[in-house]
Each structure stands twice: as C-alpha cells, then as structure tokens.
Design a protein around this motif. Sequence first.
Motif, PDB file in Angstrom:
ATOM      1  N   GLY A 269     -12.600 -50.069  38.171  1.00  0.00           N
ATOM      2  CA  GLY A 269     -13.474 -50.443  37.177  1.00  0.00           C
ATOM      3  C   GLY A 269     -14.063 -49.530  35.980  1.00  0.00           C
ATOM      4  N   GLU A 270     -15.287 -50.123  35.431  1.00  0.00           N
ATOM      5  CA  GLU A 270     -15.964 -48.970  34.479  1.00  0.00           C
ATOM      6  C   GLU A 270     -16.385 -47.814  35.143  1.00  0.00           C
ATOM      7  OE1 GLU A 270     -19.735 -49.057  31.517  1.00  0.00           O
ATOM      8  OE2 GLU A 270     -19.047 -50.788  32.489  1.00  0.00           O
TER       9      GLU A 270
ATOM     10  N   ALA B 249     -13.737 -45.297  36.046  1.00  0.00           N
ATOM     11  CA  ALA B 249     -13.219 -44.739  34.790  1.00  0.00           C
ATOM     12  C   ALA B 249     -13.948 -43.594  34.711  1.00  0.00           C
ATOM     13  CB  ALA B 249     -13.307 -45.670  33.468  1.00  0.00           C
ATOM     14  N   GLY B 250     -15.403 -43.311  34.694  1.00  0.00           N
ATOM     15  CA  GLY B 250     -16.445 -42.260  34.631  1.00  0.00           C
ATOM     16  C   GLY B 250     -15.894 -41.326  35.604  1.00  0.00           C
TER      17      GLY B 250
ATOM     18  N   ASN C  11      -9.839 -51.155  34.774  1.00  0.00           N
ATOM     19  CA  ASN C  11     -10.554 -51.123  33.398  1.00  0.00           C
ATOM     20  C   ASN C  11      -9.491 -50.465  32.522  1.00  0.00           C
ATOM     21  OD1 ASN C  11     -11.787 -48.279  31.577  1.00  0.00           O
ATOM     22  ND2 ASN C  11     -13.295 -49.994  32.099  1.00  0.00           N
ATOM     23  N   ASP C  12      -9.694 -50.833  31.124  1.00  0.00           N
ATOM     24  CA  ASP C  12      -8.681 -50.133  30.179  1.00  0.00           C
ATOM     25  C   ASP C  12      -8.325 -48.888  30.051  1.00  0.00           C
ATOM     26  OD1 ASP C  12      -8.034 -52.725  29.269  1.00  0.00           O
ATOM     27  OD2 ASP C  12      -9.720 -52.750  27.550  1.00  0.00           O
ATOM     28  N   GLU C  13      -9.568 -48.009  30.119  1.00  0.00           N
ATOM     29  CA  GLU C  13      -9.543 -46.455  30.368  1.00  0.00           C
ATOM     30  C   GLU C  13      -8.578 -45.889  31.733  1.00  0.00           C
ATOM     31  OE1 GLU C  13     -12.455 -42.492  30.634  1.00  0.00           O
ATOM     32  OE2 GLU C  13     -13.029 -44.446  29.939  1.00  0.00           O
TER      33      GLU C  13
END
Length: 272
Positions: free
Chosen positions: A31-32, A35-36, A58-60
Amino acid sequence: MAEKFPKVEGGGSLILAWQVKNKKVLVVGGGEVAAGRVLNLLNADAKVTVISPRDGLNDEVAYRIDHREVQYFDRKFEPSDLDDDQITMVLTAVDDPEASSQIWKLCKERKIAANIADVPPECDFYFGSVHRDGPLQIMVSTNGNGPKMANIVRRRIAANLPPNIGNAIAKVGELRKKLRAVAPGNDQGPKRMKWYVAVVMLFKSTKLTYSRMSNVCLQWSLEDLCDMEEEDMSQLLQYYTPDKVPSLNQIRLGDDPDEWKFDGSFGWACVV
C-alpha cells in the motif's frame, strides 16, 4: 565536575545511516506506506523483495514491480519467506495487526531487524522524515511519537537551507577524493584532515539562518563551492603541500602557491 559534561537524556534512539547497498530487504505489504518504504530502500541501493497480493498494491508499488525495480511475490507472507539468511531487515506495512505481530515474533527468533508500521514497540528502528538534496540527507525522528510532527519539522528545516547546499556538498566530496589521491599515506592523515577542514565551511550556528551563510563566510561561499570546477580542484590541491588555503579568486588568478603567503588574517569558518 558533572556540570562539564552533557546531561544524559534517555528515551532517544541511536540515529545512524544504515548502509543497505546490495543487501536483501523484505517488504510485506504493497500500500501507500509500503510505497514510501520501497522508495527509501531503492534510494539506498538495496535489493528489495515485495510480498503482497496484487489486488492490494498501491499504484507506485505496482509501477516498481512492472519495471522490475523490485522482486515480487503475488501472495501473502509465509514464514518460509524468512528462511533466506541473506535478508538484512524486514518491513511490514499491512492492515492486519495480528499478522504483523506474528512476523515480528518470527524476525526476533531469527535475529532479523524489523520495523512493524504504526507499532513502535515492535520496531528495532524507525523511519524518520527525510529531506534529500543530492548527497545531503537530513532525518527528523520523533521516536515513534508523532510522525506528522516530524514531517512538519523537516519541512521547516528544509525551507531554511540554501537551494544549492546539495551541489556544494557534492563538490566538496569530489575534492576530498582527489585529496586522498594526492596524499594517500596514513602518515598524511593529520595534515590531510587539517587542510581539508580549512577548506570546508564550518557552520557555527544554533539558529536556522543558513540562507545567510554565503554573506558571512570569510572566504569561500556556497556559491564558490558550487562554481568550483575540475580545473579549480586541481589548482587548489597544489596548495596542499605548502599547507596553504587560497580563495577561489586567487586560484583562478593563477597565484603561485609557493609564493602566496597566508598570514592568518582570515579563515574559512562561517559564523552567524
């Protein structure tokens, strides 16, 4: 006697720059938050493996996977994923507290450093809020107490830094490498360090007023360091043997290092 030494303040973290280049890191979740984590790891040249069902990406993270920037397994975590003894650390970012705690326990059994997102007690280390400008990295940590606050503080610090500080640091790094090539011996260590420190600006400020540094440096400014070219570095290094520290203008004017005298009337320290 005790008043001469810093007071011990418990409850902090030992903030380090962990070198994970070419080391395996496992990220559970897509998820987000994941991603980070993945971006931070890739910026540090780690070998990243992501484990997460495709529908939770997540898209990233999906982008990183599709472009083969990470290794990917389209499934949930399995205990056997930790059997690889080359895994340096594990990061979890899943919306399942029970599963996260189980991963934490497995990591402890295998003595693998782990970070369980949003569960400070189950973290061997924390991710702070990071400002990045080329080789410059500044991390703000709240020791898990307030990640959002860390982000606010980091933005405040970044806003007060000169826009060219990263470039200046990169140039100083190049100069340092060249200096070691000119004076490689261990016996040159003390002199090499003394001369290098004379070249590098010493920021003696307790306030965030770095935007005025270029106006108070008695010799080289950040702009000078950014403007310094390969030829300037080569010329500057000629002053190492006679143990002199010229200005950028003196270098470009072609002053002879054997004739130029440094009378100690100015230095390279920056004061605010």
